[in-house]
Design a protein around this motif. Structure first.
Motif, PDB file in Angstrom:
ATOM      1  N   MET A 127     -26.042 -16.221 -44.554  1.00  7.70           N
ATOM      2  CA  MET A 127     -27.488 -15.058 -44.065  1.00  7.70           C
ATOM      3  C   MET A 127     -26.914 -13.617 -43.730  1.00  7.70           C
ATOM      4  SD  MET A 127     -29.310 -15.819 -41.095  1.00  7.70           S
ATOM      5  CE  MET A 127     -30.066 -17.512 -41.903  1.00  7.70           C
ATOM      6  N   SER A 128     -27.926 -12.636 -44.012  1.00  7.58           N
ATOM      7  CA  SER A 128     -27.501 -11.616 -43.864  1.00  7.58           C
ATOM      8  C   SER A 128     -27.181 -10.984 -42.592  1.00  7.58           C
ATOM      9  CB  SER A 128     -28.496 -10.855 -44.483  1.00  7.58           C
ATOM     10  OG  SER A 128     -28.304 -10.757 -45.645  1.00  7.58           O
ATOM     11  N   PRO A 129     -27.178 -10.369 -42.244  1.00  5.56           N
ATOM     12  CA  PRO A 129     -26.884  -9.834 -40.733  1.00  5.56           C
ATOM     13  C   PRO A 129     -28.550  -9.285 -40.712  1.00  5.56           C
ATOM     14  CG  PRO A 129     -25.837  -8.440 -42.196  1.00  5.56           C
ATOM     15  CD  PRO A 129     -26.133  -9.387 -42.328  1.00  5.56           C
ATOM     16  N   ARG A 130     -29.130  -9.635 -39.029  1.00  8.15           N
ATOM     17  CA  ARG A 130     -29.796  -9.128 -38.750  1.00  8.15           C
ATOM     18  C   ARG A 130     -30.180  -7.523 -38.003  1.00  8.15           C
ATOM     19  NH1 ARG A 130     -34.641 -13.388 -37.956  1.00  8.15           N
ATOM     20  NH2 ARG A 130     -35.558 -11.859 -36.085  1.00  8.15           N
ATOM     21  N   TRP A 131     -31.238  -6.806 -38.752  1.00  7.23           N
ATOM     22  CA  TRP A 131     -31.278  -5.701 -38.018  1.00  7.23           C
ATOM     23  C   TRP A 131     -32.765  -5.363 -37.060  1.00  7.23           C
ATOM     24  CZ3 TRP A 131     -27.459  -2.229 -38.377  1.00  7.23           C
ATOM     25  CH2 TRP A 131     -26.382  -2.548 -38.692  1.00  7.23           C
ATOM     26  N   VAL A 132     -32.978  -4.850 -36.494  1.00  8.28           N
ATOM     27  CA  VAL A 132     -34.419  -4.315 -35.747  1.00  8.28           C
ATOM     28  C   VAL A 132     -34.680  -2.907 -36.480  1.00  8.28           C
ATOM     29  CG1 VAL A 132     -35.535  -4.413 -33.715  1.00  8.28           C
ATOM     30  CG2 VAL A 132     -33.733  -5.639 -34.539  1.00  8.28           C
ATOM     31  N   ALA A 133     -36.014  -2.485 -36.569  1.00 12.78           N
ATOM     32  CA  ALA A 133     -36.236  -1.111 -37.167  1.00 12.78           C
ATOM     33  C   ALA A 133     -37.144   0.112 -36.051  1.00 12.78           C
ATOM     34  CB  ALA A 133     -36.963  -0.678 -38.451  1.00 12.78           C
ATOM     35  N   HIS A 134     -37.326   0.602 -35.353  1.00 13.01           N
ATOM     36  CA  HIS A 134     -37.540   1.312 -34.033  1.00 13.01           C
ATOM     37  C   HIS A 134     -38.645   2.110 -34.571  1.00 13.01           C
ATOM     38  CE1 HIS A 134     -35.036  -0.954 -31.162  1.00 13.01           C
ATOM     39  NE2 HIS A 134     -34.353  -0.842 -32.494  1.00 13.01           N
ATOM     40  N   LEU A 135     -39.620   2.379 -34.648  1.00 10.23           N
ATOM     41  CA  LEU A 135     -40.604   2.964 -35.000  1.00 10.23           C
ATOM     42  C   LEU A 135     -41.385   3.590 -34.383  1.00 10.23           C
ATOM     43  CD1 LEU A 135     -41.941   3.853 -37.551  1.00 10.23           C
ATOM     44  CD2 LEU A 135     -43.187   1.898 -37.765  1.00 10.23           C
ATOM     45  N   PRO A 136     -41.592   4.706 -33.728  1.00  8.91           N
ATOM     46  CA  PRO A 136     -42.147   4.867 -32.616  1.00  8.91           C
ATOM     47  C   PRO A 136     -43.998   5.687 -33.318  1.00  8.91           C
ATOM     48  CG  PRO A 136     -40.144   6.575 -32.015  1.00  8.91           C
ATOM     49  CD  PRO A 136     -39.555   5.645 -33.696  1.00  8.91           C
ATOM     50  N   PHE A 137     -44.218   5.007 -32.394  1.00 13.17           N
ATOM     51  CA  PHE A 137     -46.192   5.536 -32.266  1.00 13.17           C
ATOM     52  C   PHE A 137     -46.967   5.242 -31.526  1.00 13.17           C
ATOM     53  CE2 PHE A 137     -45.818   0.618 -32.518  1.00 13.17           C
ATOM     54  CZ  PHE A 137     -47.181   0.468 -31.217  1.00 13.17           C
ATOM     55  N   THR A 138     -48.118   6.048 -31.149  1.00 14.57           N
ATOM     56  CA  THR A 138     -49.099   6.388 -30.031  1.00 14.57           C
ATOM     57  C   THR A 138     -50.390   5.451 -29.870  1.00 14.57           C
ATOM     58  OG1 THR A 138     -50.084   7.427 -31.013  1.00 14.57           O
ATOM     59  CG2 THR A 138     -48.192   8.631 -29.700  1.00 14.57           C
ATOM     60  N   ALA A 139     -50.065   4.610 -27.971  1.00 20.03           N
ATOM     61  CA  ALA A 139     -50.646   3.976 -28.110  1.00 20.03           C
ATOM     62  C   ALA A 139     -52.082   3.908 -27.238  1.00 20.03           C
ATOM     63  CB  ALA A 139     -50.929   2.270 -28.119  1.00 20.03           C
ATOM     64  N   ALA A 140     -52.873   3.432 -26.266  1.00 25.28           N
ATOM     65  CA  ALA A 140     -54.071   3.993 -25.507  1.00 25.28           C
ATOM     66  C   ALA A 140     -52.473   2.746 -24.259  1.00 25.28           C
ATOM     67  CB  ALA A 140     -55.197   3.953 -25.333  1.00 25.28           C
ATOM     68  N   ASP A 141     -53.200   1.926 -24.848  1.00 29.72           N
ATOM     69  CA  ASP A 141     -51.884   0.782 -23.483  1.00 29.72           C
ATOM     70  C   ASP A 141     -51.848  -0.049 -24.269  1.00 29.72           C
ATOM     71  OD1 ASP A 141     -54.142  -0.723 -24.754  1.00 29.72           O
ATOM     72  OD2 ASP A 141     -55.750  -0.231 -22.733  1.00 29.72           O
ATOM     73  N   LEU A 142     -50.782  -1.141 -23.312  1.00 25.61           N
ATOM     74  CA  LEU A 142     -50.334  -1.709 -24.418  1.00 25.61           C
ATOM     75  C   LEU A 142     -51.042  -2.703 -24.961  1.00 25.61           C
ATOM     76  CD1 LEU A 142     -48.094  -4.136 -23.897  1.00 25.61           C
ATOM     77  CD2 LEU A 142     -48.144  -5.269 -22.364  1.00 25.61           C
ATOM     78  N   PRO A 143     -52.316  -3.397 -24.383  1.00 28.58           N
ATOM     79  CA  PRO A 143     -53.175  -4.718 -25.989  1.00 28.58           C
ATOM     80  C   PRO A 143     -53.400  -3.213 -27.301  1.00 28.58           C
ATOM     81  CG  PRO A 143     -53.781  -4.890 -23.538  1.00 28.58           C
ATOM     82  CD  PRO A 143     -53.036  -3.598 -23.250  1.00 28.58           C
TER      83      PRO A 143
END
Length: 83
Positions: free
Chosen positions: A1-17
């Motif tokens: 199995m290949s190792p897992r990675w996480v991509a961090h992609l910043p974006f803007t949003a008004a709130d958590l929902p």
């Protein structure tokens, strides 16, 4: 199995929902790629990246499938999205 990675992609949003909605749309648009595990999608505030908020329920269901509904949904879990 290949190792897992996480991509961090910043974006803007008004709130958590709104951030969860954006992440949900992004994850579902990429779900056709086998490398993407949409059920594990989370969001975090830029200044609190250690605090993750789940986007999908992702609870295990019969047959090895997982719930595709939003986190804290009403009603039963399902493996199919409502249209």
């Amino acid at each position: 199995m290949s190792p897992r990675w996480v991509a961090h992609l910043p974006f803007t949003a008004a709130d958590l929902p709104a951030a969860q909605q954006f992440a949900s749309t992004l994850a579902r648009s990429l779900s056709l790629l086998s490398e993407v595990d949409s059920g594990e999608t989370t969001v975090s505030a830029e200044d609190a990246q250690g605090v993750h908020h789940r986007v999908f329920c992702d609870l295990p269901l019969d047959g090895g499938r997982r719930c595709v509904r939003r986190v804290e949904h009403d009603g039963d879990c399902t493996t199919r999205r409502s249209r």
